[in-house]
Design a protein around this motif. Structure first.
Motif, mmCIF file in Angstrom:
data_model
loop_
_atom_site.group_PDB
_atom_site.id
_atom_site.type_symbol
_atom_site.label_atom_id
_atom_site.label_comp_id
_atom_site.label_asym_id
_atom_site.label_seq_id
_atom_site.Cartn_x
_atom_site.Cartn_y
_atom_site.Cartn_z
ATOM 1 N N ARG A 84 0.843 -1.193 0.000
ATOM 2 C CA ARG A 84 0.000 0.000 0.000
ATOM 3 C C ARG A 84 0.876 1.239 0.000
ATOM 4 N NH1 ARG A 84 -5.158 -0.873 3.839
ATOM 5 N NH2 ARG A 84 -5.417 -3.103 3.477
ATOM 6 N N MET A 85 0.256 2.321 -0.420
ATOM 7 C CA MET A 85 0.878 3.625 -0.236
ATOM 8 C C MET A 85 -0.055 4.473 0.617
ATOM 9 S SD MET A 85 1.914 6.723 -2.841
ATOM 10 C CE MET A 85 3.454 5.992 -3.395
ATOM 11 N N GLU A 86 0.511 5.078 1.625
ATOM 12 C CA GLU A 86 -0.198 6.061 2.454
ATOM 13 C C GLU A 86 0.303 7.436 2.040
ATOM 14 O OE1 GLU A 86 -2.590 7.353 5.796
ATOM 15 O OE2 GLU A 86 -2.243 5.257 5.270
ATOM 16 N N ILE A 87 -0.618 8.339 1.762
ATOM 17 C CA ILE A 87 -0.259 9.717 1.440
ATOM 18 C C ILE A 87 -0.581 10.567 2.663
ATOM 19 C CG2 ILE A 87 -0.625 11.674 -0.096
ATOM 20 C CD1 ILE A 87 -1.644 9.686 -2.216
ATOM 21 N N GLU A 88 0.405 11.304 3.131
ATOM 22 C CA GLU A 88 0.267 12.097 4.354
ATOM 23 C C GLU A 88 0.758 13.521 4.128
ATOM 24 O OE1 GLU A 88 -0.629 11.544 7.657
ATOM 25 O OE2 GLU A 88 -1.468 9.621 7.063
ATOM 26 N N ALA A 89 0.345 14.402 5.010
ATOM 27 C CA ALA A 89 0.884 15.765 5.104
ATOM 28 C C ALA A 89 0.855 16.496 3.757
ATOM 29 C CB ALA A 89 2.290 15.746 5.698
ATOM 30 N N VAL A 90 -0.270 16.423 3.078
ATOM 31 C CA VAL A 90 -0.420 17.085 1.778
ATOM 32 C C VAL A 90 -0.727 18.567 2.001
ATOM 33 C CG1 VAL A 90 -1.739 17.156 -0.385
ATOM 34 C CG2 VAL A 90 -1.302 14.948 0.754
ATOM 35 N N ARG A 91 0.072 19.418 1.395
ATOM 36 C CA ARG A 91 -0.163 20.852 1.497
ATOM 37 C C ARG A 91 0.202 21.524 0.185
ATOM 38 N NH1 ARG A 91 -1.343 18.903 5.723
ATOM 39 N NH2 ARG A 91 -1.434 19.856 7.773
ATOM 40 N N VAL A 92 -0.578 22.537 -0.171
ATOM 41 C CA VAL A 92 -0.311 23.384 -1.326
ATOM 42 C C VAL A 92 -0.245 24.815 -0.811
ATOM 43 C CG1 VAL A 92 -1.255 24.260 -3.507
ATOM 44 C CG2 VAL A 92 -1.424 21.814 -2.978
ATOM 45 N N ALA A 93 0.734 25.562 -1.275
ATOM 46 C CA ALA A 93 0.886 26.958 -0.861
ATOM 47 C C ALA A 93 -0.389 27.738 -1.177
ATOM 48 C CB ALA A 93 2.081 27.588 -1.574
ATOM 49 N N ALA A 94 -0.765 28.611 -0.267
ATOM 50 C CA ALA A 94 -2.022 29.358 -0.386
ATOM 51 C C ALA A 94 -2.172 30.033 -1.745
ATOM 52 C CB ALA A 94 -2.123 30.388 0.747
ATOM 53 N N GLY A 95 -1.133 30.618 -2.260
ATOM 54 C CA GLY A 95 -1.200 31.325 -3.523
ATOM 55 C C GLY A 95 -1.360 30.431 -4.739
ATOM 56 N N HIS A 96 -1.265 29.124 -4.535
ATOM 57 C CA HIS A 96 -1.363 28.176 -5.652
ATOM 58 C C HIS A 96 -2.569 27.250 -5.515
ATOM 59 C CE1 HIS A 96 2.485 29.298 -7.440
ATOM 60 N NE2 HIS A 96 2.860 29.522 -6.201
ATOM 61 N N ARG A 97 -3.377 27.450 -4.487
ATOM 62 C CA ARG A 97 -4.564 26.617 -4.313
ATOM 63 C C ARG A 97 -5.608 26.957 -5.376
ATOM 64 N NH1 ARG A 97 -4.390 27.627 2.078
ATOM 65 N NH2 ARG A 97 -2.492 26.410 2.431
ATOM 66 N N ILE A 106 -1.442 14.616 -6.342
ATOM 67 C CA ILE A 106 -2.021 13.315 -5.997
ATOM 68 C C ILE A 106 -1.944 12.364 -7.182
ATOM 69 C CG2 ILE A 106 -4.096 12.124 -5.213
ATOM 70 C CD1 ILE A 106 -2.631 13.839 -3.050
ATOM 71 N N SER A 107 -2.163 12.850 -8.388
ATOM 72 C CA SER A 107 -2.025 11.996 -9.577
ATOM 73 C C SER A 107 -0.602 11.465 -9.696
ATOM 74 C CB SER A 107 -2.409 12.766 -10.838
ATOM 75 O OG SER A 107 -3.766 13.093 -10.817
ATOM 76 N N TRP A 108 0.379 12.324 -9.436
ATOM 77 C CA TRP A 108 1.776 11.908 -9.472
ATOM 78 C C TRP A 108 2.038 10.846 -8.398
ATOM 79 C CZ3 TRP A 108 6.024 12.065 -6.206
ATOM 80 C CH2 TRP A 108 7.278 11.877 -6.807
ATOM 81 N N ALA A 109 1.498 11.058 -7.204
ATOM 82 C CA ALA A 109 1.682 10.078 -6.122
ATOM 83 C C ALA A 109 1.071 8.732 -6.509
ATOM 84 C CB ALA A 109 1.059 10.594 -4.822
ATOM 85 N N ILE A 110 -0.102 8.746 -7.106
ATOM 86 C CA ILE A 110 -0.744 7.497 -7.538
ATOM 87 C C ILE A 110 0.116 6.802 -8.589
ATOM 88 C CG2 ILE A 110 -2.762 6.551 -8.748
ATOM 89 C CD1 ILE A 110 -4.403 8.799 -7.291
ATOM 90 N N ASP A 111 0.711 7.547 -9.489
ATOM 91 C CA ASP A 111 1.629 6.950 -10.469
ATOM 92 C C ASP A 111 2.817 6.288 -9.766
ATOM 93 O OD1 ASP A 111 0.033 7.771 -12.586
ATOM 94 O OD2 ASP A 111 1.301 9.521 -13.075
ATOM 95 N N ARG A 114 1.636 2.987 -8.315
ATOM 96 C CA ARG A 114 1.547 1.965 -9.369
ATOM 97 C C ARG A 114 2.942 1.437 -9.710
ATOM 98 N NH1 ARG A 114 -2.773 5.422 -11.871
ATOM 99 N NH2 ARG A 114 -4.682 4.254 -11.500
ATOM 100 N N ALA A 115 3.902 2.327 -9.835
ATOM 101 C CA ALA A 115 5.271 1.924 -10.160
ATOM 102 C C ALA A 115 5.869 1.040 -9.076
ATOM 103 C CB ALA A 115 6.145 3.160 -10.385
#
Length: 152
Positions: A84-97, A106-111, A114-115
């Motif tokens: 499994r992969m656990e994704i934690e501590a996801v944050r995007v800078a306020a100016g880029h939300r 998240i798409s990159w993490a899912i890739d 899969r890898a």
């Protein structure tokens, strides 16, 4: 936002990561941002960086850290020994939300999952963040379990 680079975090990125973790109403109450980074963050980064199953990832745009997440890959005995992969501590800078960066992260993490031959990607989101729950649901995640935590 086509020039975003996803890469493993470096020690020099820790102050920016801590800043991102603190940059929301929940994080501001539990993170410590100061001129000098608290030693606890340095210790945690060293432990995370030393573990081959954990990746602290940053999203970099024009030399600026604009997002971060932790990816933890681990085996289980359930689901016939699935990884499994656990994704934690996801944050995007306020100016880029709101510009699609979180979706790309998240798409990159899912890739990456899969890898790594993971059978499942999981994450938790705080119940006080209903917009985050909607975001993850829009990416195909389902709220199939009730998470429990015990503060020590």
């Amino acid at each position: 936002m086509t020039d975003v680079i996803f890469r493993s975090a470096l020690r020099a990125d820790v102050p920016a990561i801590v800043g991102l973790l603190a940059d929301d109403p929940l994080g501001s109450g539990r993170e410590t941002v100061s001129e000098e980074v608290d030693a606890a963050y340095w210790r945690a980064f060293e432990a995370l960086d030393a573990d081959p199953r954990i990746s602290v990832v940053v999203a970099e745009l024009d030399g600026e850290i604009v997002g971060t997440m932790h990816l933890i890959v681990f085996p289980t005995l359930s689901r016939r020994g699935a990884w499994r992969m656990e994704i934690e501590a996801v944050r995007v800078a306020a100016g880029h939300r709101g510009a699609g960066l979180g979706r790309r992260m998240i798409s990159w993490a899912i890739d990456q999952a899969r890898a790594a031959d993971c059978a499942l990607v999981q994450l938790t989101t705080d119940k006080r963040r209903p917009e985050a729950k909607r975001f993850y649901e829009s990416l195909g995640f389902a709220a199939t379990h009730e998470g429990m935590k015990l503060a020590l």
